[in-house]
Design a protein around this motif. Sequence first.
Motif, PDB file in Angstrom:
ATOM      1  N   GLY A 167      -5.299 -13.163  -5.544  1.00  0.00           N
ATOM      2  CA  GLY A 167      -5.108 -12.286  -6.695  1.00  0.00           C
ATOM      3  C   GLY A 167      -6.135 -11.172  -6.813  1.00  0.00           C
TER       4      GLY A 167
ATOM      5  N   ASN B 149     -10.777 -17.333 -11.170  1.00  0.00           N
ATOM      6  CA  ASN B 149      -9.379 -17.744 -11.003  1.00  0.00           C
ATOM      7  C   ASN B 149      -9.129 -19.096 -11.677  1.00  0.00           C
ATOM      8  OD1 ASN B 149      -8.005 -15.687  -9.766  1.00  0.00           O
ATOM      9  ND2 ASN B 149      -8.608 -16.288  -7.680  1.00  0.00           N
TER      10      ASN B 149
ATOM     11  N   HIS C 254      -9.568  -9.450 -16.666  1.00  0.00           N
ATOM     12  CA  HIS C 254     -10.089  -8.086 -16.842  1.00  0.00           C
ATOM     13  C   HIS C 254     -11.479  -8.004 -16.208  1.00  0.00           C
ATOM     14  CE1 HIS C 254     -11.830  -4.613 -18.933  1.00  0.00           C
ATOM     15  NE2 HIS C 254     -10.575  -4.215 -19.118  1.00  0.00           N
TER      16      HIS C 254
ATOM     17  N   THR D 251     -10.205  -5.321  -8.475  1.00  0.00           N
ATOM     18  CA  THR D 251      -9.631  -5.861  -9.710  1.00  0.00           C
ATOM     19  C   THR D 251      -9.025  -7.220  -9.366  1.00  0.00           C
ATOM     20  OG1 THR D 251      -7.569  -4.704  -9.233  1.00  0.00           O
ATOM     21  CG2 THR D 251      -9.080  -3.609 -10.741  1.00  0.00           C
ATOM     22  N   MET D 252      -8.760  -8.013 -10.403  1.00  0.00           N
ATOM     23  CA  MET D 252      -8.135  -9.327 -10.171  1.00  0.00           C
ATOM     24  C   MET D 252      -6.962  -9.493 -11.118  1.00  0.00           C
ATOM     25  SD  MET D 252     -11.487 -11.765  -9.681  1.00  0.00           S
ATOM     26  CE  MET D 252     -10.658 -13.253  -9.115  1.00  0.00           C
ATOM     27  N   ASP D 253      -5.901 -10.121 -10.601  1.00  0.00           N
ATOM     28  CA  ASP D 253      -4.727 -10.355 -11.445  1.00  0.00           C
ATOM     29  C   ASP D 253      -5.084 -11.235 -12.641  1.00  0.00           C
ATOM     30  OD1 ASP D 253      -3.257  -8.914  -9.680  1.00  0.00           O
ATOM     31  OD2 ASP D 253      -2.480 -10.658  -8.579  1.00  0.00           O
ATOM     32  N   ALA D 254      -5.989 -12.182 -12.421  1.00  0.00           N
ATOM     33  CA  ALA D 254      -6.237 -13.217 -13.422  1.00  0.00           C
ATOM     34  C   ALA D 254      -7.058 -12.724 -14.615  1.00  0.00           C
ATOM     35  CB  ALA D 254      -6.955 -14.402 -12.773  1.00  0.00           C
TER      36      ALA D 254
ATOM     37  N   ALA E 142      -6.607 -18.316 -14.514  1.00  0.00           N
ATOM     38  CA  ALA E 142      -5.260 -18.329 -13.920  1.00  0.00           C
ATOM     39  C   ALA E 142      -4.340 -19.303 -14.660  1.00  0.00           C
ATOM     40  CB  ALA E 142      -5.344 -18.677 -12.458  1.00  0.00           C
TER      41      ALA E 142
ATOM     42  N   ARG F 217      -7.653  -7.546  -5.590  1.00  0.00           N
ATOM     43  CA  ARG F 217      -7.264  -6.311  -4.892  1.00  0.00           C
ATOM     44  C   ARG F 217      -8.472  -5.398  -4.763  1.00  0.00           C
ATOM     45  NH1 ARG F 217      -2.180  -6.696  -7.223  1.00  0.00           N
ATOM     46  NH2 ARG F 217      -3.099  -6.092  -9.210  1.00  0.00           N
TER      47      ARG F 217
END
Length: 422
Positions: free
Chosen positions: A337, A418, A359, A354-357, A422, A339
Amino acid sequence: MAVNMAQETRQETGEVPPLDPARIRADFPILAATVHGNPLVYLDNAATTQKPRAVLDAIARYYTEYNANVHRGVHYLSQVATEAYDEARRKAAAFLGATVDCEVIFTRGATESINLVAHSYGRQHVLPGDEILITGMEHHSNIVPWQILCKESGATLRVVPIDDDGNLIMEEFDRLLNERTRLVAVTHVSNALGTVNPIRDIAAKTHAVGAVVLVDGAQSAPHMPVNVRELGCDFFVCSGHKMYGPTGIGLLYGRAELLDAMPPYQSGGDMILSVTFEKTIYGRLPSKFEAGTPHIEGAIGLAAALDYLNAQGLDRVAAHERGLIRYAESALRAVPGLRLMGAPRQRAGVIAFTMDAAHPHDIGQVLDEAGVAIRAGHHCAQPVMKRFGVPASARASFGLYNTRDDVDTLVQGLHEVNRIFA
Ligand code: PMP
């Protein structure tokens, strides 16, 4: 340049041993600190670097042994302080590869250096209808002064865009550069992406249309050998505090011919040859641009930092950090997750992601709990955030004392992010 003997011998034999981070870390007292019960892992070097004992000692020696104002007194202490201040300029000039010492002006930092050029050179040379060219990856310090200058002078600000990898689009640079361009202001290394820009090419093309080029070296000077003549730039700016020196001191390099013809930026004591109520005759370089009592302690501390960097060897620093960045890039790519922001052809100092999980601010907070200092936010480069469609990013930035262990601790912390979010 004050190259130490060990380094000279190594260069003669062609043998350049890699940096020894364990030995280097022992030179930085703060790196022994703990944060929230964990050993400090300092990865916010693009914001400011930590200081080696040699810098701290040089500053303490100035205040304990020869504190006095410079360029004024006939007394002993003032002479010693003046010699140390002038020696600091000699070292800075050698560090940047200036032709003569007086091409280096002491300022408060990169920001003030850019403002000096915008106010002095800019007001003299930029007229209605002229253009100033910057890039889409500039720090606010290399945007706002040019915006103000354009507003005051009736000139137009043009911006060279960047591609999805965070590289400058050189075809667009070629298209935007024209005979109306008076000045190109470009960062050597992006503080938000780590992109290294092709300055030599940019400088040559800029000169071909009769304009001058200012290079923002705030993020390059700590990481790679810099030679202003090889780069072909007319102005080069950097900040002492990002080069293991103190805050509040920075450098402006300008070609003597240009600086000589420029009006003062600030005025008052120290920048004059003579003053009457009718007329003031300005001092010669560099004093024309150093009004008032200078940051004596800062210059002395910065000189000690430059000695320290020279003793390590900037080519060895660059090689060490290149290896570390390659290691960090692949370790970060393996975090689910996550990027990376941009994949520049050549990178120095900085990796943003950045991370999906979570801010970036949450990432920063979880890492802080683990003792890892990174930066979260827009990094004073809001146009870069807009270009990549994010409000903010997390940024790990490296210095000569960082190790693979630091990267491993960072990655562990990101797995924890995560796990939590997550
Ligand atoms: N330019 C760049 C690329 C920077 O990274 C910075 C600091 N983050 C600056 C300019 C401004 O430096 P200072 O705040 O030391 O004046």
